[in-house]
Design an enzyme around this catalytic site. Structure first.
Site, short mmCIF file in Angstrom:
data_model
loop_
_atom_site.label_atom_id
_atom_site.label_comp_id
_atom_site.label_asym_id
_atom_site.label_seq_id
_atom_site.Cartn_x
_atom_site.Cartn_y
_atom_site.Cartn_z
CB SER A 183 7.09 83.53 55.38
OG SER A 183 6.19 83.01 54.63
CG HIS A 211 10.63 85.82 56.40
ND1 HIS A 211 10.07 86.95 56.93
CD2 HIS A 211 9.93 85.46 55.43
CE1 HIS A 211 8.97 87.30 56.31
NE2 HIS A 211 8.93 86.23 55.43
CE LYS A 242 10.11 89.17 53.07
NZ LYS A 242 10.02 88.01 52.48
C1 PLP Z 1 9.36 87.84 51.03
C2 PLP Z 1 10.27 86.70 50.42
C3 PLP Z 1 10.84 86.72 49.10
C4 PLP Z 1 10.48 87.87 48.36
O1 PLP Z 1 11.53 88.84 48.88
P1 PLP Z 1 11.33 90.56 48.38
O2 PLP Z 1 12.60 91.10 48.35
O3 PLP Z 1 10.30 90.85 48.89
O4 PLP Z 1 11.06 90.08 46.71
C5 PLP Z 1 11.69 85.52 48.74
N1 PLP Z 1 11.58 84.46 49.32
C6 PLP Z 1 11.07 84.36 50.71
C7 PLP Z 1 11.08 83.20 51.51
C8 PLP Z 1 10.34 85.32 51.11
O5 PLP Z 1 9.49 85.30 52.41
#
Ligand code: PLP
Length: 394
Positions: A183, A211, A242
């Protein structure tokens, strides 16, 4: 000062202030979209994970409202008691078809999916082999398991093989875990090499596609699909928070894995099911993604356009291969200043500094979505050019 003043916490907050890393939350006063009202100001939003612009999608809003009318606002219980609505089952079935896997289990977030799945899958006598830049929820999920954890250098396949060779005869289950897309830099995991090493040495693979869900792999089927490895990656985590634009996480894989998590996935067992409006909105999102790749095509087109303009201006955008484009300043103060000045110029792009990234890796991170117009992107690029020159970045 009394015991209830929590002075020890105030002291810690003061430490953050001294280090210059204390922050206040920005307040969004409009839907999350290409342009937003943030802290009272209308700006182009380059900081959301709303890759496909689905967070404010009319079809999904309609599905959500209809679900509230029909099913109410809450599920009433955890899935294992009586919170398991047919909507939840329908969402999982649709996701499994979309991902081309046997089965899917939905959690209340991607974070809890990692927290729940890792600890349920590996146990004492097992080992987790983890990329050093994996997400916090993978780190926490690994800590909650009784397995040992060893890390390898970020996307360094020689180091991964070194670690595998070190541990492979000492443990039962050996689980390699990686983010699908990282990310902070927007680089993609080297899944073909990881899967090959895993198969060669008898390890399992676990990819967190938070992502990449909705972003990579033929209209958003994820990083395994992107590399044609859907049937060779054992466990895929996805998020509904996301690109899907709502909230939730899921695990996709074999039927026996999902059945086991029905019995041993602690956040699944002990946390209430998603509200019906959330499940309905997610179902509609999967319908939208299944019908056409229009949104992901537009997102990729926008992302390439924006990245190419920043590169042409001479910004350091690192090794990004996805719609996540960092603008690396190196210096912390410069990153903070870049973000602040961009905001004044009508662009919201947050700075990210140590400890989230390395001390000399401070940056402003941008995420371009399908909702942006070329006009939005041109305006944002003009602001970057103006401020970049001011700060001697270009
Ligand atoms: C954002 C993210 C999460 C968490 O996801 P949410 O649904 O927002 O709790 C988990 N793993 C990675 C790699 C992320 O970037």
């Amino acid at each position: 000062m009394g015991i209830h003043d929590l002075d020890f916490i105030t002291a810690k907050l003061n430490e953050l202030k001294e280090q210059g890393v204390y922050r206040k939350l920005a307040v969004l006063e409009s839907p999350s979209d290409a342009r937003c009202i943030i802290n009272g100001k209308s700006v182009i939003n380059l900081s959301s994970n709303n890759y496909l612009g689905l967070a404010n999608n009319p079809r999904m809003k309609k599905a959500s409202i209809e679900a509230i009318e029909k099913w109410g606002v809450g599920a009433g219980a955890v899935r294992t008691i009586i919170g398991n609505m047919s909507l939840h089952e329908e969402l999982e079935k649709k996701l499994a078809e979309f991902k081309h896997v046997e089965a899917v289990l939905v959690f209340s977030s991607g974070f809890t999916a990692n927290a729940g799945v890792i600890q349920a899958v590996v146990d004492k006598g097992d080992v987790i082999i983890s990329d050093e830049l994996n997400h916090a929820s993978i780190i926490d999920g690994s800590r909650l398991s009784k397995a040992d954890v060893v890390r390898y250098k970020h996307s360094d396949m020689a180091d991964l093989e070194r670690v595998i060779n070190e541990v492979k005869d000492k443990y039962n289950v050996k689980l390699i875990i990686t983010d699908g897309v990282f990310s902070m830099d927007g680089d993609i995991a080297k899944l073909p090499e990881i899967v090959e090493l895993a198969e060669k040495h008898g390890c399992l693979t676990y990819v967190d596609d938070a992502h990449s869900s909705g972003v990579l792999g033929n209209g958003g089927r994820g990083s395994a699909h992107h590399f044609g490895l859907s049937d060779r990656v054992d466990i895929q985590i996805g998020t509904l928070s996301k690109a899907i634009g709502v909230v939730g996480g899921y695990v996709a894989g074999r039927k026996n894995l999902i059945e086991w998590l029905n019995h041993r996935g602690r956040p699944f067992l002990f946390s209430t099911a998603a509200p019906p409006s959330v499940a309905a909105a997610c179902i509609e999102a999967v319908n939208i993604l299944s019908e056409s790749t229009e949104l992901s095509d537009k997102m990729w087109d926008n992302a390439k356009y924006f990245k190419q303009k920043l590169d042409a201006l001479g910004f350091n955008t690192g090794k990004s291969e996805t719609p996540i484009t960092p603008v690396i300043t190196g210096d912390t103060q410069k990153a903070v200043m870049l973000s602040k000045r961009l905001f004044e110029e009508g662009v919201f792009a947050q700075s990210i500094v140590f400890p989230t990234v390395a001390k000399d890796g401070a940056r402003v991170r941008t995420i371009v979505t399908a909702a942006h117009t070329k006009n939005d992107l041109d305006e944002a690029v003009a602001a970057f050019e103006k401020v970049g020159k001011e700060l001697d970045l270009i």
